[in-house]
Scaffold this active site. Structure first.
Site, PDB file in Angstrom:
ATOM      1  N   ASN A 101       8.148 -12.188  -9.904  1.00  0.00           N
ATOM      2  CA  ASN A 101       7.262 -11.363  -8.986  1.00  0.00           C
ATOM      3  C   ASN A 101       8.052  -9.935  -7.789  1.00  0.00           C
ATOM      4  OD1 ASN A 101       3.869 -10.059  -9.265  1.00  0.00           O
ATOM      5  ND2 ASN A 101       4.055 -11.179  -7.498  1.00  0.00           N
ATOM      6  N   HIS A 103       6.289  -8.744  -4.678  1.00  0.00           N
ATOM      7  CA  HIS A 103       5.302  -8.359  -4.041  1.00  0.00           C
ATOM      8  C   HIS A 103       5.037  -7.281  -2.330  1.00  0.00           C
ATOM      9  CE1 HIS A 103       1.377  -9.656  -2.538  1.00  0.00           C
ATOM     10  NE2 HIS A 103       0.842  -9.890  -1.261  1.00  0.00           N
TER      11      HIS A 103
END
Length: 195
Positions: A101, A103
């Site tokens: 991911n 972020h």
């Protein structure tokens, strides 16, 4: 996986095609039928599948469908490149240690939604972005790469978000390379990447 404009997805495709990343983006999965990422996938010649989260009453059902999509494409590594949904243990268990991911904060600071707004509200002078492996606690998995971005006195949400996103485009390919190296060390082949 993308929900929005898909600029991180495109940066990853470009890093694979002519840049430093020895991998292939084999498919894009989106959850929003009108997201800009779909148009980018078409322009870049990357197959795109829509799995609209509104068609599922349970998050787990969406994640089962997404995981099946990945399995059908023989994906080794999954990248959440602006996926604006919290994933469940269903997807995490299907790709343990293989779900990356990006972020927009220097984790562990400013987890969750609107990290840029959180940083501005907190009055910090330094923020940035983090690429990390996904675990069950949101934005808490092992960190792969981070980039710092100064918060300027003149910054607003848009200007700070734009500078953070430029760094996301820069670090995401390195994070994918590090995640792939972990797979290689575990005996996997060169990964096919799900964008």
């Amino acid at each position: 996986m993308a929900s929005g404009q898909g600029s991180n997805f495109e940066a990853l495709v470009r890093a694979c095609r002519g840049g430093p990343l020895n991998a292939e983006v084999v498919q894009l999965v989106v959850n929003n039928p009108v997201c800009g990422a779909r148009q980018r996938a078409k322009r870049l010649g990357i197959p795109c599948q829509l799995h609209d989260h509104r068609d599922h009453s349970l998050r787990q059902d969406l994640d089962r469908q997404v995981a099946a999509s990945f399995a059908a494409s023989d994906v080794d590594l999954v990248v959440m490149a602006g996926w604006m949904r919290i994933v469940t243990p269903v997807l995490i268990a299907a790709y343990p240690g293989r779900l990356v991911n990006i972020h927009p904060s220097l984790l562990p600071s400013f987890r969750g939604l609107d990290a840029v707004g959180q940083a501005l509200a907190a009055g910090v002078t330094l923020t940035g972005c983090t690429a990390h492996l996904v675990e069950e606690v949101v934005d808490a998995g092992p960190i792969l790469v981070q980039a710092a971005v100064p918060v300027l006195l003149s910054d607003n949400h848009g200007s700070l978000a734009a500078r953070i996103q430029a760094q996301e485009h820069r670090i995401l390919p390195y994070a994918v390379a590090l995640a792939a190296l972990r797979l290689d060390q575990a005996g996997a082949a060169t990964p096919a990447i799900q964008g």
